[in-house]
Design an enzyme around this catalytic site. Structure first.
Site, PDB file in Angstrom:
ATOM      1  CB  SER A 539     -23.993  83.015  33.935  1.00  0.00           C
ATOM      2  OG  SER A 539     -23.299  82.550  32.813  1.00  0.00           O
ATOM      3  CG  ASP A 621     -28.942  77.666  30.233  1.00  0.00           C
ATOM      4  OD1 ASP A 621     -28.242  77.899  29.230  1.00  0.00           O
ATOM      5  OD2 ASP A 621     -28.572  77.928  31.395  1.00  0.00           O
ATOM      6  CG  HIS A 653     -27.560  81.401  30.400  1.00  0.00           C
ATOM      7  ND1 HIS A 653     -27.208  80.326  31.181  1.00  0.00           N
ATOM      8  CD2 HIS A 653     -26.574  82.327  30.596  1.00  0.00           C
ATOM      9  CE1 HIS A 653     -26.072  80.581  31.821  1.00  0.00           C
ATOM     10  NE2 HIS A 653     -25.673  81.790  31.488  1.00  0.00           N
TER      11      HIS A 653
END
Length: 681
Positions: A539, A621, A653
């Protein structure tokens, strides 16, 4: 430079740090098979603790859930199963009176079931069709609140009969955002609230909708749950958090707290309309007088400080209990006497329990090291779930100054593990601020070990003293790496100003902190091989790998980039929760202020890339779409930089499935081994 040993308290140490006679390192194979405890409930007389426990069905590549209990009145009582049918999931236990209510998928359809606390035969209470997300039984035991995805305006839980166009194709059509959120394409449904009467014959029928004409999701999506809905003490009123939808939904963090009669005799009333930022976690005091919740102050900012608020439900007077306390509330629970609230809040790499006086707002810390994930107040203290870097969740009971460990659910699986040593350190980072980090030394290691430099996501998060099933420092140490993590500017648990410092500064102070932090760690810890390091992150941490590739290209032997931003311009138009990306770059859309996005855009520095990189992404995602990973891999390949792309078609994600987790660690550790030379040893 200060340094201290991160002991997870004596409570966590007994099963975690003692060296077994036949010691071995922990692996991801161990981690994926651990039991996972959560959602504790305690009976009003303080005798029984009930919880849900997840076990891994590796063959089916999924988890399955049972209900367990332990008698708190018996010293050293062993946990026992309460409801545990094979191939059935029993979840979400709630205790009202002498009954445990829970959710079960027995027979293929989710329903609310009940079983006596003392055990016996479970009985099914609901029979409506269409599935649901969760439930809460009224304290009075005569009603059940259900939240379920239904079409906006649905009067009951009965699934709507939709007319199908015989000539329609497969296309989805939209006229406004969200078109997709987290890992799901929008289909027009909204999470709404419904109430069913509960009596001797169960809770028959389809209930009645209580959210009126409001359009939005309650609980909120994708992560909201029971903490966002609450019953009044008399069972007549329901309080819930909801962000009203419309064209602003993807740019708004304005959750509000609403109240509504449980019989739907009146429309919902917005209690926090004056605040355009987030209001959440509605929690009613046991005496029925007070409504507590947590509130942010700045609209559009999802990581603003959450302040504990209370409202006198008789007078309507509102007070901020923790307005002058520079920590952010993570959860709320009232004590049985309604005089105090027990909350969690991060503090310098820990997540302890705190007590807040309901009158004065005085805050007192109740636990020390460890990451508390659930708190249930009792007449004499509280029961809580806690983990650490070297121990998954177990339950504990605190009464005064005495704390007792209640469970050791993974003791048998972990009895042979030789755990790594975790040492916290601090240094002067960017702006000369104190920055904290920790180093994890492999158990039994001698000489220097290669470094895995892990960068956390968020970016408003923390590499704190907590267990992880995805990015687990102990697993990297078990593979022979000295793991180092630094809580750079933007991290949580150090006051709001430190968290805010990353805004418009993604590649600035955080990179400076990471550079100074690695230097500090390798100076402090002689067992770290400063010349043999790889960096990795997901991320925001993945973004930082792309940024490091262009700004610090000669420092690492390799990089691992998972779900990271590669092109800020594309991200601004592809992500779903626009409020996050726009706030982080100054509060405007890309087309209004492109310079703010381009200032820290990794794509502008690809010409300087040279470090071998592993790229990982999930096709589901929608937060940082897989196209960002594909673009990063394309850049690497076109520059003839050694690189590898790993794509999980069934993950979002996060990598959540057990077999996928094992494959992920195989790829990541394999990549680190290749470039640090461990593969040749």
């Amino acid at each position: 430079m200060k340094h201290i040993l991160l002991a997870a308290t004596a409570l966590l140490s007994a099963a975690a740090v003692s060296t077994p006679a036949t010691a071995r390192q922990i692996t991801i194979d161990d981690v994926t098979m651990l039991s996972r405890v959560s959602t504790p409930a305690v009976s009003s007389d303080g005798r029984w603790l009930v919880w849900q426990q997840r076990e891994t069905d590796l063959a089916a590549n999924r988890g399955r859930f049972d209900l367990w209990r332990v008698d708190l009145t018996r010293k050293g009582a062993a946990p026992e199963k309460l409801v545990a049918e094979a191939d059935v999931n029993e979840t979400g236990p709630q205790i009202v009176g002498d009954t445990v209510y829970f959710q079960s998928d027995k027979g293929g359809d989710d329903a609310v079931w009940a079983i006596p606390l003392t055990g016996g035969a479970a009985r099914k209470l609901t029979g409506f069709q269409g599935g649901f997300g969760g439930f809460k039984v009224a304290p009075t035991g005569d009603k059940i609140l259900i939240w379920a995805d239904r079409k906006p305006g649905a009067p009951t839980l009965a699934p709507a009969m939709e007319k199908k166009d015989a000539n329609a194709g497969s296309a989805r059509t939209y006229d406004q955002l969200f078109v997709r959120h987290w890992d799901t394409w929008a289909n027009g449904d909204r999470s709404q609230l419904f109430v069913l009467p509960l009596g001797a014959d169960g809770a028959p029928g389809d209930g009645v909708a209580i959210t009126g004409r409001l359009i939005g999701d309650t609980p909120s999506k994708p992560f909201g749950g029971g903490e966002e809905v609450a019953w009044s003490a008399d069972g007549r009123t329901i309080y819930f958090a909801l962000r009203e939808a419309g064209r602003i939904e993807s740019t708004s963090t304005n959750l509000d707290i609403f109240s509504v009669p449980a019989d739907a005799s009146a429309a919902p009333v917005n209690l926090t309309d004056a605040n355009d930022a987030t209001d959440t976690f509605p929690t009613v005091s046991p005496d029925g007088r007070w409504l507590a919740w947590a509130a942010m102050a700045r609209p559009g900012y999802e990581a603003d400080k959450l302040t504990l608020m209370v409202r006198d439900l008789q007078s309507g007077q509102v007070r901020a209990l923790t307005g002058g306390w520079d920590r952010s509330v993570g959860s709320i629970a009232w004590t049985p006497d309604s005089k105090r609230l027990l909350i969690t809040a991060e503090d310098t790499q820990e997540n302890p329990v705190w007590s807040v006086d309901a009158t004065s707002g005085k805050v007192a810390r109740l636990t020390q090291a460890g990451n508390v994930t659930a708190v249930v107040p009792t007449a004499k203290g509280f029961v809580y779930a806690m983990n650490s870097l070297v121990a998954p969740d177990d339950f504990y009971r605190a009464e005064g100054k005495r704390t007792v460990r209640l469970t050791s659910v993974n003791a048998a699986r972990l009895k042979d593990i030789d755990w790594p040593t975790v040492t916290r350190f601090s240094f002067a980072g960017a702006n000369n601020d104190t920055v904290w980090g920790y180093a994890v030394k492999p158990a039994g290691s001698s000489g220097k070990v290669p470094i895995a430099y892990m960068v956390h996501g968020g970016p408003q998060g923390s590499s704190n003293n907590s267990w992880s099933y995805r990015w687990n420092p102990a697993v990297f140490a078990g593979a022979g790496y000295g793991l180092v993590a630094v809580d750079f500017h933007g991290s949580t648990g150090y006051g709001q100003a430190f968290t805010d410092a990353i805004r418009n500064n993604w590649g600035g102070w955080p990179l400076e902190d990471l550079q100074k932090g690695l230097a500090a760690a390798t100076t402090k810890f002689g067992w770290l091989d400063a010349d043999n390091a790889c960096a990795l992150g997901a991320s925001y941490g993945g973004y930082m790998m792309n940024w490091i590739a262009g700004q610090w290209p000669d420092r690492f032997k390799c990089l691992v980039q998972h779900d990271g931003v590669f092109d800020a311009r594309a991200m601004a138009y592809e992500t779903e929760e626009l409020w996050f990306d726009e706030w982080e770059h100054g509060g405007k859309a890309y087309f209004e202020d492109p310079a703010a996005f381009e200032r820290w855009n990794p794509v502008n520095h690809v010409a300087k890339w040279q470090t071998p990189m592993l790229v990982v992404t999930g096709e589901k995602d929608f937060r940082i779409p897989y196209t960002q990973g594909l673009a990063s891999f394309t850049a690497l390949q076109r520059r003839n930089i050694p690189s590898r792309l790993v794509v999980f078609p069934d993950e979002n994600h996060w990598v959540l499935k057990a077999k996928n987790s094992r494959q992920w660690y195989g790829e990541v550790l394999g990549w680190l081994n290749r470039w640090t030379g461990k593969a040749a040893k």
